[in-house]
Design a protein around this motif. Structure first.
Motif, PDB file in Angstrom:
ATOM      1  N   LYS A  13      25.599  24.469  33.358  1.00 40.39           N
ATOM      2  CA  LYS A  13      24.631  24.814  34.403  1.00 40.39           C
ATOM      3  C   LYS A  13      23.689  25.915  33.926  1.00 40.39           C
ATOM      4  O   LYS A  13      22.469  25.831  34.093  1.00 40.39           O
ATOM      5  CB  LYS A  13      25.364  25.258  35.667  1.00 40.39           C
ATOM      6  CG  LYS A  13      24.427  25.676  36.792  1.00 40.39           C
ATOM      7  CD  LYS A  13      25.220  26.114  38.014  1.00 40.39           C
ATOM      8  CE  LYS A  13      24.270  26.589  39.117  1.00 40.39           C
ATOM      9  NZ  LYS A  13      25.023  27.048  40.323  1.00 40.39           N
ATOM     10  N   SER A  28      24.177  21.425  41.900  1.00 43.22           N
ATOM     11  CA  SER A  28      25.411  20.672  41.673  1.00 43.22           C
ATOM     12  C   SER A  28      26.132  20.423  42.989  1.00 43.22           C
ATOM     13  O   SER A  28      25.864  21.066  44.004  1.00 43.22           O
ATOM     14  CB  SER A  28      26.330  21.438  40.719  1.00 43.22           C
ATOM     15  OG  SER A  28      26.754  22.656  41.313  1.00 43.22           O
ATOM     16  N   VAL A  74      19.131  23.254  39.009  1.00 44.76           N
ATOM     17  CA  VAL A  74      20.441  22.640  39.149  1.00 44.76           C
ATOM     18  C   VAL A  74      20.925  22.773  40.584  1.00 44.76           C
ATOM     19  O   VAL A  74      20.961  23.871  41.131  1.00 44.76           O
ATOM     20  CB  VAL A  74      21.474  23.295  38.205  1.00 44.76           C
ATOM     21  CG1 VAL A  74      22.836  22.626  38.360  1.00 44.76           C
ATOM     22  CG2 VAL A  74      21.013  23.213  36.761  1.00 44.76           C
ATOM     23  N   TYR A  96      25.039  16.926  38.533  1.00 48.81           N
ATOM     24  CA  TYR A  96      24.381  18.228  38.591  1.00 48.81           C
ATOM     25  C   TYR A  96      23.096  18.191  39.425  1.00 48.81           C
ATOM     26  O   TYR A  96      22.527  19.231  39.712  1.00 48.81           O
ATOM     27  CB  TYR A  96      24.075  18.730  37.177  1.00 48.81           C
ATOM     28  CG  TYR A  96      25.227  19.428  36.512  1.00 48.81           C
ATOM     29  CD1 TYR A  96      25.280  20.817  36.444  1.00 48.81           C
ATOM     30  CD2 TYR A  96      26.264  18.710  35.941  1.00 48.81           C
ATOM     31  CE1 TYR A  96      26.334  21.469  35.838  1.00 48.81           C
ATOM     32  CE2 TYR A  96      27.331  19.341  35.336  1.00 48.81           C
ATOM     33  CZ  TYR A  96      27.359  20.716  35.290  1.00 48.81           C
ATOM     34  OH  TYR A  96      28.432  21.368  34.696  1.00 48.81           O
ATOM     35  N   HIS A 120      30.711  21.691  30.230  1.00 49.38           N
ATOM     36  CA  HIS A 120      30.947  21.642  31.674  1.00 49.38           C
ATOM     37  C   HIS A 120      32.256  22.345  32.024  1.00 49.38           C
ATOM     38  O   HIS A 120      32.308  23.150  32.983  1.00 49.38           O
ATOM     39  CB  HIS A 120      30.991  20.175  32.129  1.00 49.38           C
ATOM     40  CG  HIS A 120      31.456  19.985  33.526  1.00 49.38           C
ATOM     41  ND1 HIS A 120      30.714  20.370  34.628  1.00 49.38           N
ATOM     42  CD2 HIS A 120      32.623  19.447  34.023  1.00 49.38           C
ATOM     43  CE1 HIS A 120      31.372  20.081  35.737  1.00 49.38           C
ATOM     44  NE2 HIS A 120      32.535  19.520  35.390  1.00 49.38           N
TER      45      HIS A 120
END
Length: 261
Positions: free
Chosen positions: A245, A257, A255, A186, A239
């Motif tokens: 997130k 990712s 974040v 992430y 997730h």
């Protein structure tokens, strides 16, 4: 007419005996005997005071506490007395009503990195208390978590804002590795603070405290702003549900990712 006074004749030997053996009175006798008695009394008194200084007065003498002050005894004057008579300061009580023990634990681990709960032969050295034992299954005196004597908990909590996400892990645990790998994907800012419990000498105590405070006995134990959000399985479930997130972002963590790159 006066009566005749009859006096018994004094034999010379009786006179000499009286001179050799005078009638005894208190504290008379040879100087050696007096000194021996005095030193015995002094030794008893000194031994008693030394015992009180080391261990505190016996319970049966608690009512005589004012008299001990005449000999320089106060509740904090003995090493054992400082621990036994110091009033515990627990999180959530009295002036510490706004303090959470989990925050105090995080402060101890993250801001006092050289300290351990078992640093002194299984005990911890605490300012003003001496060396005390820590039972992780019971509430801990807050002074243990601020062993250097700095009890500014409001300031300590502000410093914890640098570590919103803390992962309690073990280096050899596959579930811990799985959780850490997911979090790394992430690209979090600030990044997770990882505490490897098994490399700490007080790891069992830390894990016992975490179990009591978070209800989770195993690792990984992921804490977000002092609250456990679970372990590896829980992280992966969030997730997969696309909730992880958002959870991080709602708690001030940036974040980035791989999917966003």
């Amino acid at each position: 007419m006066s009566l005749p006074i009859h006096s018994s004749p004094v034999h010379p030997e009786d006179s000499q005996t009286a001179m050799k053996h005078p009638s005894t009175r208190p504290w008379t006798g040879s100087p050696y005997r007096r000194r021996r008695i005095l030193w015995t009394v002094v030794l008893v008194v000194v031994t008693g005071l030394l015992y009180v200084w080391l261990y505190g007065p016996p319970p049966s003498l608690a009512s005589l506490s004012p008299s001990w002050k005449d000999f320089g005894y106060t509740p904090g004057s003995s090493p054992a007395g400082r621990v036994a008579q110091a009033k515990p300061q627990y999180a959530g009580e009295g002036p510490y009503a706004d303090v959470q023990e989990i925050d105090a634990l995080l402060h101890f681990i993250l801001n006092q990195t050289e300290r351990r709960l078992d640093e002194d032969g299984g005990l911890i050295r605490v300012e003003g208390l001496g060396s005390v034992p820590v039972d992780g299954t019971q509430p801990i005196d807050l002074r243990v978590y601020a062993a250097n004597g700095d009890y500014n908990w409001a300031d300590h909590k502000k410093r914890l804002s640098r570590y919103p996400l803390v992962v309690f892990s073990k280096t050899y645990c596959p579930y811990s590795q799985r959780a850490k790998t997911l979090l790394e994907s992430y690209h979090l800012t600030p990044p997770p603070k990882v505490v490897e419990v098994n490399v700490r000498s007080d790891g069992p105590q830390v894990q016992a405290i975490l179990a009591r405070l978070t209800g989770r006995r195993t690792v990984p134990n992921v804490l977000l702003k002092g609250k456990s959000i679970g372990g590896s399985d829980e992280l992966h479930q969030m997730h997969e549900d696309n909730r992880l997130k958002e959870l991080f972002e709602n708690n001030g963590i940036t974040v980035t990712s791989k999917d966003d790159e």
